[in-house]
Design a protein around this motif. Structure first.
Motif, short mmCIF file in Angstrom:
data_model
loop_
_atom_site.label_atom_id
_atom_site.label_comp_id
_atom_site.label_asym_id
_atom_site.label_seq_id
_atom_site.Cartn_x
_atom_site.Cartn_y
_atom_site.Cartn_z
N GLY A 1 13.23 8.22 -13.32
CA GLY A 1 11.83 8.50 -12.96
C GLY A 1 11.11 9.26 -14.04
O GLY A 1 9.94 8.99 -14.35
N TYR B 1 14.58 0.11 -12.76
CA TYR B 1 14.68 1.30 -11.90
C TYR B 1 14.75 0.88 -10.43
O TYR B 1 15.58 1.38 -9.67
N SER C 1 9.80 5.95 -5.44
CA SER C 1 9.78 4.84 -6.38
C SER C 1 8.65 3.86 -6.05
O SER C 1 8.10 3.21 -6.95
#
Length: 346
Positions: free
Chosen positions: A8, A47, A57
Motif C-alpha cells: 500500500g 496488490y 484496498s
C-alpha cells in the motif's frame, strides 16, 4: 511491517510524483513523470491479486483510477512527444485534492497498519522457527480430495500447514482451524503462527469446489467472499443470517475433509477442532469424537490485526483506534486459552 502495508505504501508513493509534477515544471519539456501512471496501475492490480478486496484496498483502487483518468490526456501527450509549458488551474486544483487524499490514505495506513505476526517474541533463538507450507488439492466433497499431481490439474482446495521446526514440537496433538464466514485463512495466520511457536502443528483449508460453494453469486470467491460477508454483517443482517446458515453447513464438509487429511498425515495424534462463528452445538453434534475449541470471534478471525480498517468498520467500539493496543494481545490470549482447553481433555 506487513506485506499489505509495504504494498500500500509503495502504491501511494508512486502517485506522489504524478500529482506533484505541476510544482516541478520550470520550463517547457516532455512530461515524462506521467509514466509512473501505468506502472502504478500494474502494481495496484498485483496488490489486489495478492491480498484480495478489503475496504482499504478498495478505496486505494478508487484513488488510483481517479488519478489515472485525470492524467490520461497527459499520457497521450507524452506518447506523441509533445512539450508541456504549463498546467491549467483546474488540473492543479484536482492534483492538490488528490495529494490530500494520498496523505489521508497514508495516515490511515500508518495508524491502522495490518500485522501478520504480532504477539510473537523477538527472541527467536529461544523458540523454534515457524514453517508455513501450502499444498494444492483437487477433487470435490463427494469424490474426495487428493493432493494435486500435475501442474495443470485443477485446484479445488488449498491447505496451509503451520508447523514448528524446532526441538519442542508437540508430536501428540494437531489443531485443525475451520474459519468463519467473514474471514479467510490469512485472518488466522497470527494465531496459528503463535501456536507454532508454542510447538503445535495447525492446518487450515480453503475450498473452491463447486459442491462446496454456499452461494452461486459472483462475489463468492477467494477475492471477494470475506469482504462481502463483512459488508452484509454490517448492512444487511437478514441476508447475512441466511448466507451464514448455508456457509456453515458447507463448512462442516470442509471440516471432515480436513480431518481425513490430518488422520492420514498425522496418524495417532489427538485432533482438536478450532472453530469460529459456528452455530452453537453444530460442531459437537457433527463431530462428537473431537474436542471443539470455539474462538468466538464472530466468524471474523483476527481481523483486528490483519485488517484493522475493516475491523473498526465492523465493530467500531470493540476494535476502533482506541482499542488498537488490545488487538496486539489477541494471539497470546487466544493461544493460552486454546492450550488450556486442550489440557482439560488430557
Amino acid at each position: 511491517m506487513s506485506s499489505f502495508f509495504a504494498g500500500g505504501l509503495l502504491i501511494l508513493l508512486l502517485q506522489l510524483p504524478i500529482v506533484l509534477r505541476p510544482i516541478f515544471l520550470k520550463k517547457p519539456r516532455i512530461d515524462s513523470i506521467v509514466m509512473f501512471l501505468p506502472f502504478s496501475v500494474i502494481v495496484m492490480g498485483l496488490y489486489l491479486f495478492a491480498f484480495g478486496f478489503q475496504l482499504y484496498s478498495l478505496v486505494l483502487l478508487i484513488l488510483v483510477v481517479l488519478i489515472f483518468f485525470t492524467n490520461f490526456r497527459a499520457m497521450l501527450r507524452f506518447k506523441n512527444r509533445l512539450l508541456i509549458d504549463g498546467y491549467s488551474f483546474l488540473f492543479c486544483a484536482s492534483s492538490f485534492i488528490e495529494f490530500l487524499l494520498i496523505i489521508g490514505l497514508g495516515l490511515v495506513l500508518v495508524l491502522y497498519c495490518p500485522v501478520a505476526d504480532m504477539g510473537l517474541s523477538l527472541n527467536f533463538e529461544a523458540k523454534p522457527e515457524v514453517s508455513v507450507s501450502k499444498s494444492f488439492y483437487t477433487g470435490s466433497a463427494y469424490r474426495g480430495m487428493q493432493e494435486r499431481e500435475g501442474f495443470f490439474s485443477p485446484v479445488d482446495a488449498i491447505l496451509w500447514t503451520y508447523s514448528p521446526s524446532g526441538e519442542n514440537e508437540n508430536t501428540d496433538d494437531v489443531i485443525l482451524c475451520v474459519g468463519g464466514s467473514c474471514a479467510d485463512f490469512s485472518d488466522y495466520s497470527p494465531l496459528l503462527k503463535k501456536l507454532s511457536h508454542e510447538g503445535y502443528t495447525s492446518l487450515i483449508m480453503e475450498t473452491s469446489s463447486s459442491d462446496l460453494m454456499f452461494s452461486q453469486e459472483f462475489w463468492n470467491n477467494s477475492f471477494l467472499r470475506s469482504f462481502t460477508m463483512r459488508l452484509f454483517s454490517r448492512e444487511d443482517k437478514v441476508r447475512f443470517q441466511k448466507l451464514n446458515e448455508d456457509f456453515y453447513s458447507k463448512k462442516l464438509i470442509e471440516a471432515q475433509i480436513l480431518i481425513d487429511i490430518a488422520e492420514d498425515k498425522y496418524p495417532g495424534r489427538n485432533i482438536f477442532l478450532l472453530t469460529d462463528g459456528f452455530p452453537a452445538g453444530m460442531i459437537k453434534s457433527a463431530f462428537p469424537m473431537y474436542k471443539n475449541i470455539p474462538l468466538e470471534l464472530k466468524g471474523c478471525g483476527l481481523i483486528a490485526l490483519t485488517k484493522p480498517v475493516e475491523a473498526a468498520f465492523v465493530e467500531p467500539v470493540r476494535w476502533g483506534r482506541k482499542n488498537r493496543a488490545e488487538s496486539f494481545k489477541l494471539p497470546d490470549r487466544l493461544s493460552a486459552y486454546i492450550k488450556k482447553e486442550m489440557d482439560n481433555v488430557k
